[in-house]
Write an enzyme that holds these catalytic residues in place. Structure first.
Site, mmCIF file in Angstrom:
data_model
loop_
_atom_site.group_PDB
_atom_site.id
_atom_site.type_symbol
_atom_site.label_atom_id
_atom_site.label_comp_id
_atom_site.label_asym_id
_atom_site.label_seq_id
_atom_site.Cartn_x
_atom_site.Cartn_y
_atom_site.Cartn_z
ATOM 1 N N SER A 1 75.293 148.365 -86.407
ATOM 2 C CA SER A 1 76.633 149.018 -85.997
ATOM 3 C C SER A 1 75.593 150.717 -87.387
ATOM 4 O O SER A 1 75.393 150.039 -88.115
ATOM 5 C CB SER A 1 77.849 149.472 -86.449
ATOM 6 N N TYR B 1 85.248 145.987 -90.905
ATOM 7 C CA TYR B 1 83.657 146.339 -90.593
ATOM 8 C C TYR B 1 82.472 146.194 -91.232
ATOM 9 O O TYR B 1 81.412 146.604 -90.536
ATOM 10 C CB TYR B 1 83.938 146.608 -89.477
#
Length: 282
Positions: A135, A148
């Site tokens: 990501s 995350y």
């Protein structure tokens, strides 16, 4: 050239798009998910070039069984695409220790399990490609994403190092860093909100959750185009070791690179000053 491609997390979102595009391009696909019946239905039912297996990425046993099933059905595995993941979002103090560990179990140890199961096949073949989707949050820490981002930063470090482990066996690695794509990551089945509540954070938490729910489905990136780009990378003789996917991701990566260079330069001057001080007082 047709390849055998194993994709994790094909029950929804980007994983579904990758599997569909791979099948359409003539590849043989091992599609995986925790509910294989739903995966097969989503992909259009039984097909000669499709094998659907049950895979919870947090289970090494599932991963090993999936790798073996792929070899038994198609004779080899050429590409592993680590796509499965989820999002535990919130301010650090409001994310429980159990939530933080679960984030790492899925986003870090999950792809490690599957890669650990597939690498013996690739080494035996002396050929293969491991693609792991991280990501932009694996490059840049952002507000409300401490769990995350931590898992994705760790995933990036693992993949950067894995590259050197497997290069001698003609195994390539690619890190994929998408920006905001309509991948269903913000759906309730993929996103978990903070378990704890602290008064200081409560107003900001409420605003963040509301904003993320509004963003769902409105992200600028098209996941089908991303899936096609990934398949293009699998066909490269020398695959990109890192693919920064999306205009927003490229902008973030460029800003981070400039920031790191500026900090390195400042550190050089600070280090020189500290060294001069040490020498003067030696």
């Amino acid at each position: 050239m047709s390849k055998v491609i194993l994709v994790t997390g094909t029950g929804r979102g980007l994983g579904t798009d990758i599997a569909r595009e791979a099948l359409a391009a003539g590849h043989q696909v091992v599609a995986t998910g925790r509910r294989p019946e739903e995966v097969e239905k989503t992909l259009g039912g039984p097909q000669d070039n499709l094998l659907v297996t049950k895979l919870d990425v947090t289970s090494l046993e599932d991963a090993e069984a999936t790798a073996q099933a792929g070899v038994d059905r198609f004779g080899r595995i050429d590409v592993l695409i680590n796509n499965a993941g989820n999002l535990y979002t919130g301010y650090f103090e409001e994310i429980s220790p159990a939530q933080m560990r679960q984030q790492f179990e899925t986003n870090l140890f999950g792809p490690m399990n599957v890669t650990r199961a597939v690498l013996p096949v690739l080494r035996k073949q002396r050929a293969g490609h491991v693609i792991t989707i991280t990501s932009t949050a694996g490059l840049v820490g952002m507000e409300f994403t401490s769990a995350y981002a931590a898992s994705k930063f760790a995933e990036e470090g693992w993949m950067e190092s894995l590259r050197y482990d497997v290069e001698p066996y003609n195994i390539h690695t690619t890190i994929v860093e998408p920006g905001y794509f309509r991948t269903e990551l913000l759906e309730d089945g993929s996103t978990t909100w903070p378990e704890l509540s602290i008064d200081d954070y409560a107003p900001r938490t409420a605003l963040r959750i509301e904003g993320m729910k509004r963003m769902n489905g409105q992200q600028p990136g098209d996941p089908v185009k991303l899936a096609r780009a990934l398949l293009t990378i699998t066909d490269q003789d020398k695959p990109l070791p890192r693919f920064v996917a999306g205009a927003d991701a490229i902008e973030a990566a460029e800003a981070k690179a400039k920031e790191l260079l500026a900090q390195a330069d400042a550190s050089r001057h600070l280090g020189g000053a500290a060294l001069a001080y040490d020498n003067a007082h030696a």
